[in-house]
Design a protein around this motif. Structure first.
Motif, PDB file in Angstrom:
ATOM      1  N   ALA A 115      48.151  17.765 -51.190  1.00  0.00           N
ATOM      2  CA  ALA A 115      48.157  16.355 -51.578  1.00  0.00           C
ATOM      3  C   ALA A 115      49.333  15.586 -50.992  1.00  0.00           C
ATOM      4  O   ALA A 115      49.484  14.403 -51.242  1.00  0.00           O
ATOM      5  N   GLY A 116      50.168  16.267 -50.234  1.00  0.00           N
ATOM      6  CA  GLY A 116      51.314  15.585 -49.653  1.00  0.00           C
ATOM      7  C   GLY A 116      52.433  15.352 -50.635  1.00  0.00           C
ATOM      8  O   GLY A 116      53.308  14.526 -50.395  1.00  0.00           O
ATOM      9  N   GLN A 117      52.438  16.076 -51.741  1.00  0.00           N
ATOM     10  CA  GLN A 117      53.488  15.893 -52.745  1.00  0.00           C
ATOM     11  C   GLN A 117      54.161  17.224 -53.024  1.00  0.00           C
ATOM     12  O   GLN A 117      53.546  18.150 -53.538  1.00  0.00           O
ATOM     13  N   VAL A 118      55.435  17.329 -52.665  1.00  0.00           N
ATOM     14  CA  VAL A 118      56.180  18.558 -52.930  1.00  0.00           C
ATOM     15  C   VAL A 118      56.530  18.622 -54.411  1.00  0.00           C
ATOM     16  O   VAL A 118      56.447  17.624 -55.139  1.00  0.00           O
ATOM     17  N   LYS A 127      66.258  17.737 -67.280  1.00  0.00           N
ATOM     18  CA  LYS A 127      64.910  18.303 -67.280  1.00  0.00           C
ATOM     19  C   LYS A 127      64.589  19.016 -65.974  1.00  0.00           C
ATOM     20  O   LYS A 127      65.163  18.722 -64.936  1.00  0.00           O
ATOM     21  N   GLY A 128      63.649  19.948 -66.079  1.00  0.00           N
ATOM     22  CA  GLY A 128      63.157  20.635 -64.893  1.00  0.00           C
ATOM     23  C   GLY A 128      62.282  19.727 -64.057  1.00  0.00           C
ATOM     24  O   GLY A 128      61.755  18.715 -64.530  1.00  0.00           O
ATOM     25  N   GLY A 129      62.123  20.086 -62.791  1.00  0.00           N
ATOM     26  CA  GLY A 129      61.294  19.294 -61.898  1.00  0.00           C
ATOM     27  C   GLY A 129      59.820  19.432 -62.233  1.00  0.00           C
ATOM     28  O   GLY A 129      59.352  20.487 -62.659  1.00  0.00           O
ATOM     29  N   ALA A 130      59.071  18.356 -62.047  1.00  0.00           N
ATOM     30  CA  ALA A 130      57.629  18.383 -62.285  1.00  0.00           C
ATOM     31  C   ALA A 130      56.922  19.087 -61.131  1.00  0.00           C
ATOM     32  O   ALA A 130      57.382  19.058 -59.984  1.00  0.00           O
ATOM     33  N   GLY A 131      55.810  19.720 -61.440  1.00  0.00           N
ATOM     34  CA  GLY A 131      55.003  20.340 -60.396  1.00  0.00           C
ATOM     35  C   GLY A 131      54.318  19.287 -59.536  1.00  0.00           C
ATOM     36  O   GLY A 131      54.000  18.188 -60.005  1.00  0.00           O
ATOM     37  N   GLY A 132      54.105  19.614 -58.286  1.00  0.00           N
ATOM     38  CA  GLY A 132      53.430  18.687 -57.381  1.00  0.00           C
ATOM     39  C   GLY A 132      51.973  18.496 -57.769  1.00  0.00           C
ATOM     40  O   GLY A 132      51.323  19.403 -58.298  1.00  0.00           O
ATOM     41  N   ALA A 133      51.451  17.306 -57.525  1.00  0.00           N
ATOM     42  CA  ALA A 133      50.049  17.015 -57.834  1.00  0.00           C
ATOM     43  C   ALA A 133      49.126  17.775 -56.893  1.00  0.00           C
ATOM     44  O   ALA A 133      49.442  17.973 -55.722  1.00  0.00           O
ATOM     45  N   GLY A 134      47.988  18.208 -57.423  1.00  0.00           N
ATOM     46  CA  GLY A 134      47.016  18.923 -56.617  1.00  0.00           C
ATOM     47  C   GLY A 134      46.145  17.983 -55.790  1.00  0.00           C
ATOM     48  O   GLY A 134      46.345  16.765 -55.772  1.00  0.00           O
ATOM     49  N   LYS A 135      45.177  18.566 -55.127  1.00  0.00           N
ATOM     50  CA  LYS A 135      44.303  17.799 -54.239  1.00  0.00           C
ATOM     51  C   LYS A 135      42.979  17.487 -54.926  1.00  0.00           C
ATOM     52  O   LYS A 135      42.396  18.342 -55.586  1.00  0.00           O
ATOM     53  N   VAL A 136      42.501  16.256 -54.745  1.00  0.00           N
ATOM     54  CA  VAL A 136      41.210  15.833 -55.289  1.00  0.00           C
ATOM     55  C   VAL A 136      40.113  16.198 -54.286  1.00  0.00           C
ATOM     56  O   VAL A 136      40.172  15.803 -53.120  1.00  0.00           O
ATOM     57  N   GLY A 148      47.362  22.186 -58.969  1.00  0.00           N
ATOM     58  CA  GLY A 148      48.602  21.517 -59.321  1.00  0.00           C
ATOM     59  C   GLY A 148      49.735  22.519 -59.485  1.00  0.00           C
ATOM     60  O   GLY A 148      49.528  23.656 -59.906  1.00  0.00           O
ATOM     61  N   GLY A 149      50.951  22.117 -59.140  1.00  0.00           N
ATOM     62  CA  GLY A 149      52.104  22.996 -59.260  1.00  0.00           C
ATOM     63  C   GLY A 149      52.596  23.127 -60.694  1.00  0.00           C
ATOM     64  O   GLY A 149      52.428  22.208 -61.503  1.00  0.00           O
ATOM     65  N   GLY A 164      45.825  18.839 -61.842  1.00  0.00           N
ATOM     66  CA  GLY A 164      45.101  19.895 -61.179  1.00  0.00           C
ATOM     67  C   GLY A 164      45.397  21.258 -61.775  1.00  0.00           C
ATOM     68  O   GLY A 164      45.333  22.276 -61.099  1.00  0.00           O
ATOM     69  N   GLY A 165      45.733  21.269 -63.059  1.00  0.00           N
ATOM     70  CA  GLY A 165      45.868  22.529 -63.771  1.00  0.00           C
ATOM     71  C   GLY A 165      47.231  23.148 -63.812  1.00  0.00           C
ATOM     72  O   GLY A 165      47.382  24.294 -64.253  1.00  0.00           O
ATOM     73  N   GLY A 166      48.278  22.452 -63.357  1.00  0.00           N
ATOM     74  CA  GLY A 166      49.625  23.011 -63.419  1.00  0.00           C
ATOM     75  C   GLY A 166      50.138  23.100 -64.849  1.00  0.00           C
ATOM     76  O   GLY A 166      49.928  22.192 -65.652  1.00  0.00           O
ATOM     77  N   GLY A 167      50.816  24.210 -65.191  1.00  0.00           N
ATOM     78  CA  GLY A 167      51.371  24.394 -66.527  1.00  0.00           C
ATOM     79  C   GLY A 167      52.748  23.771 -66.672  1.00  0.00           C
ATOM     80  O   GLY A 167      53.473  23.575 -65.695  1.00  0.00           O
ATOM     81  N   ASN A 168      53.123  23.442 -67.901  1.00  0.00           N
ATOM     82  CA  ASN A 168      54.429  22.852 -68.190  1.00  0.00           C
ATOM     83  C   ASN A 168      55.502  23.927 -68.263  1.00  0.00           C
ATOM     84  O   ASN A 168      55.263  25.049 -68.686  1.00  0.00           O
ATOM     85  N   GLY A 169      56.711  23.564 -67.851  1.00  0.00           N
ATOM     86  CA  GLY A 169      57.841  24.477 -67.933  1.00  0.00           C
ATOM     87  C   GLY A 169      58.550  24.382 -69.271  1.00  0.00           C
ATOM     88  O   GLY A 169      58.388  23.410 -70.015  1.00  0.00           O
ATOM     89  N   ALA A 170      59.349  25.403 -69.590  1.00  0.00           N
ATOM     90  CA  ALA A 170      60.139  25.398 -70.829  1.00  0.00           C
ATOM     91  C   ALA A 170      61.266  24.374 -70.682  1.00  0.00           C
ATOM     92  O   ALA A 170      61.797  24.201 -69.594  1.00  0.00           O
TER      93      ALA A 170
END
Length: 216
Positions: A115-118, A127-136, A148-149, A164-170
């Motif tokens: 998706a072009g998003q690291v 806070k921790g960094g967010a996961g990158g968005a997945g591809k549609v 999703g990251g 896109g299904g990425g899980g949340n971090g602690a």
């Protein structure tokens, strides 16, 4: 044609039980000669020498492990490895670094699929960094977001998983990647000030193989 649905990887064992265990790398999904590389595992806080173990390369790269100095903030996994066209995914996020006297920095999130998003970088003593968005992708006839990251761990808040299904971090808890979407698991972590500390990393969501063909 051989078809393999890649399994999601196991999450890491949380520190301080083991500071040097990285997140697992996902298994490949395959149709015939087409291979989609599994996502790279996230990095860990450090080795006995104090050097963080970096995120692992993969279709989407794993986020960097928690770092203790600015010079150690670059340990992220590279995405689209091995390279394909179009791209499989992006790099993981960098970890933050602490200011003098502050608590250690937080992990970055994994990259999103093509998706072009690291993965977003971690924030110092935050806070921790967010996961990158997945591809549609609309191969099923409807728009669905895949791969999703996973979000990085942080204090006082974990990064959110990418769409896109990425899980949340602690903190406050860890969630796993969504199955059949190939989402990355959220990062685990530990801190004496966290309620319910010593949280293992979330498992990655298994992949999916979808075939669309024209009949006559």
């Amino acid at each position: 044609y051989p078809i393999t649905v890649g399994a999601g990887a196991a999450g890491s064992t949380s520190p301080p039980d083991n500071d040097s265990v990285t997140g697992g790398t996902g298994s490949n999904s395959v149709f015939s000669t087409i291979t989609s590389k599994g996502g790279g595992g996230g990095g860990s806080r450090n080795t006995p020498s104090g050097t963080p173990i970096g995120g692992q390369p993969g279709g989407s790269g794993g986020g960097a492990g928690q770092a203790d100095t600015c010079a150690q903030s670059q340990y992220f996994g590279s995405g689209n490895t091995p390279p394909t066209s179009p791209s499989q995914g992006e790099n993981g996020g960098r970890s933050a670094f602490p200011v003098s006297g502050a608590s250690p920095g937080s992990s970055g999130g994994g990259g999103g699929d093509g998706a072009g998003q690291v993965g977003q970088n971690g924030f110092c003593k935050s806070k921790g960094g967010a996961g990158g968005a997945g591809k549609v992708v609309a191969i099923t006839g409807s728009n669905v977001t895949y791969a999703g990251g996973g979000g990085g761990a942080g204090n006082p808040a974990g990064g959110s998983g990418g769409s896109g299904g990425g899980g949340n971090g602690a903190l406050p808890g860890v969630s796993c990647g969504s199955a059949n979407l190939g989402g990355g698991g959220g990062a685990g972590g530990s801190s004496p000030s966290w309620p319910g500390s010593n949280m293992d990393g979330g498992t990655g969501g298994k992949g999916v193989v979808i075939l669309r063909y024209r009949y006559q």
